[in-house]
Design an enzyme around this catalytic site. Structure first.
Site, short mmCIF file in Angstrom:
data_model
loop_
_atom_site.label_atom_id
_atom_site.label_comp_id
_atom_site.label_asym_id
_atom_site.label_seq_id
_atom_site.Cartn_x
_atom_site.Cartn_y
_atom_site.Cartn_z
N ASP A 292 9.74 -19.86 -36.81
CA ASP A 292 9.06 -18.41 -36.52
C ASP A 292 7.58 -18.53 -36.29
O ASP A 292 7.13 -19.49 -37.54
CB ASP A 292 9.72 -18.22 -38.20
N ASN A 300 -0.09 -8.33 -37.05
CA ASN A 300 -0.13 -7.15 -35.87
C ASN A 300 -0.72 -5.81 -37.15
O ASN A 300 -1.17 -5.38 -36.92
CB ASN A 300 1.88 -6.81 -36.71
N ASP A 309 1.94 -8.40 -29.48
CA ASP A 309 2.80 -8.90 -28.41
C ASP A 309 2.29 -9.41 -27.59
O ASP A 309 2.96 -10.80 -26.73
CB ASP A 309 3.35 -7.80 -27.54
N GLU A 335 9.69 -12.67 -35.09
CA GLU A 335 8.73 -13.45 -34.10
C GLU A 335 9.53 -14.80 -34.18
O GLU A 335 8.84 -15.57 -34.12
CB GLU A 335 7.71 -13.51 -35.19
#
Length: 412
Positions: A292, A300, A309, A335
């Protein structure tokens, strides 16, 4: 000639399967004239005997009678020579029939021809069968899809032009050979399947891969039908094939689209779950890495989802570069990345996870800087459900998070 011999000749004449007619030897006027004919001749022409006696057999001719053959016939009779020919005659009801016949002169004691004896065979059905066979062959030849006819020993006896196009081999290279002698063209095991069809007298349909003479692989939809003789024995096989390469490729493309995550290029979670289930069913040791991206929400929030992204894409590329060819990399969700390591124990899995963690940490992400990943490792035991293995890897992942992130932990 004795009476017994005479009776034997009479019976042979009456019961002869062939049509037999005897005429006089008079070629003047409208001769020669019918003297006698057997029942087979009457059946063939549809006339009664009294309608033929004293008549010239020109009465059987019609529009499609070959006048060239008739001219040759007349010349042979006038020269007292044997004649053999074939043409169309007509029955009493006007129905044409194909006849092949010969005429032999019968000489008297004075050396003059006294009679002509003609033996005739109707060939209408035979000629029709030949025409139908020729039509079938032309139809098979013109078919765009390949057609192969094999004998009961699975040897190719006919190959259509479509077979040449699909395989790249000339008909001369195909006819007379068995599929197992042409491994470059036909799928391995094709001969065994054909022999089983002969043994079981049962056709089949399958999709296989053939190889063109130039080396190109061709996906082919094959249908094999068994041809049975009247006595129930196998006379041969008819194999039709259709090039389905484009359709198979489209199916593969659709499967790839359905199983590939559009953002990262990793497998989707559904495809990953199928891989996990297959690994568990195989009964071999395997390990799972569950990673992760650390603090990804802040990426973000601070830089926008487009940058996020790009980070995920670059992390996925690093994962793909680090794993082995047999390993399976999956976007497990958001993620999270899962890597399935078939045939790998816990120690080797930990070492690969550490290399992966270091590779991601060493790579600078544009506009963000360093991004790290936490990884949990678990190794499956025989009979353990794959979901339980993933759950242990997930527990180890959160232990790595709680331990400070950017690290690898094992759930054993």
């Amino acid at each position: 000639m004795t009476s017994v011999q005479t009776e034997a000749l009479r019976r042979a004449f009456v019961h002869d399967f062939n049509s037999v007619v005897i005429t006089d030897g008079d070629l003047s006027g409208d001769g020669p004239h019918v003297l006698v004919c057997n029942p087979a001749f009457l059946d063939m022409t549809g006339y009664q005997e009294e309608e033929l006696i004293g008549r010239n057999l020109r009465m059987l001719q019609g529009p499609d009678t070959d006048l060239g053959v008739i001219s040759h016939l007349r010349a042979c009779l006038e020269a007292n020579q044997y004649f053999e020919g074939e043409t169309v005659n007509y029955r009493k009801d006007g129905v044409p029939y194909l006849v092949r016949w010969n005429i032999s002169p019968v000489f008297g004691d004075d050396g003059e021809v006294e009679y002509f004896i003609s033996v005739q065979q109707e060939r209408t059905r035979e000629a029709r069968a030949i025409r139908e066979r020729e039509l079938l062959l032309r139809a098979l030849e013109s078919a765009s899809d390949p057609v192969l006819v094999l004998d009961a020993d699975t040897r190719i006896v006919f190959a259509s032009h479509g077979s040449e196009l699909l395989t790249g081999y000339d008909t001369s290279e195909l006819v007379g050979r068995r599929p197992n002698e042409l491994h470059a063209a036909f799928a391995p095991g094709a001969d065994a399947s054909l022999r089983e069809a002969v043994r079981s007298r049962t056709g089949y349909r399958s999709t296989s891969r053939w190889r063109h003479k130039n080396g190109r692989l061709v996906d082919v939809d094959v249908t094999v039908a068994v041809v049975l003789e009247p006595d129930g024995s196998v006379g041969g096989l008819v194999c039709t094939a259709k090039d389905v390469t484009a359709a198979v490729q489209r199916e593969h493309n659709l499967q790839a689209i359905a199983s590939t995550d559009s953002l990262t290029g990793l497998l989707t979670r559904r495809a990953g779950q199928e891989a996990l289930d297959a690994a568990q069913a195989a009964g071999r040791e395997y390990s799972v890495l569950l990673g992760d991206v650390d603090h990804f929400k802040l990426v973000n929030d601070n830089h926008g989802h487009q940058v996020g992204d790009v980070v995920l894409q670059r992390v996925a590329a690093t994962v793909q570069a680090a794993v082995r060819s047999d390993d399976v990399a999956v976007r497990w969700g958001g993620e999270e990345v899962l890597v399935l390591l078939p045939g790998t124990g816990n120690a080797a899995a930990l070492a690969l996870a550490e290399r992966l963690r270091a590779a991601i940490a060493a790579r600078t992400q544009p506009g963000v800087g360093q991004v790290t990943i936490s990884i949990g490792v678990a190794t499956g035991s025989p009979g353990e459900p794959a979901d339980d293995v993933v759950a242990r890897a997930d527990t180890a992942l959160y232990a790595a998070k709680r331990g400070g992130r950017d690290r690898v932990m094992t759930g054993a």
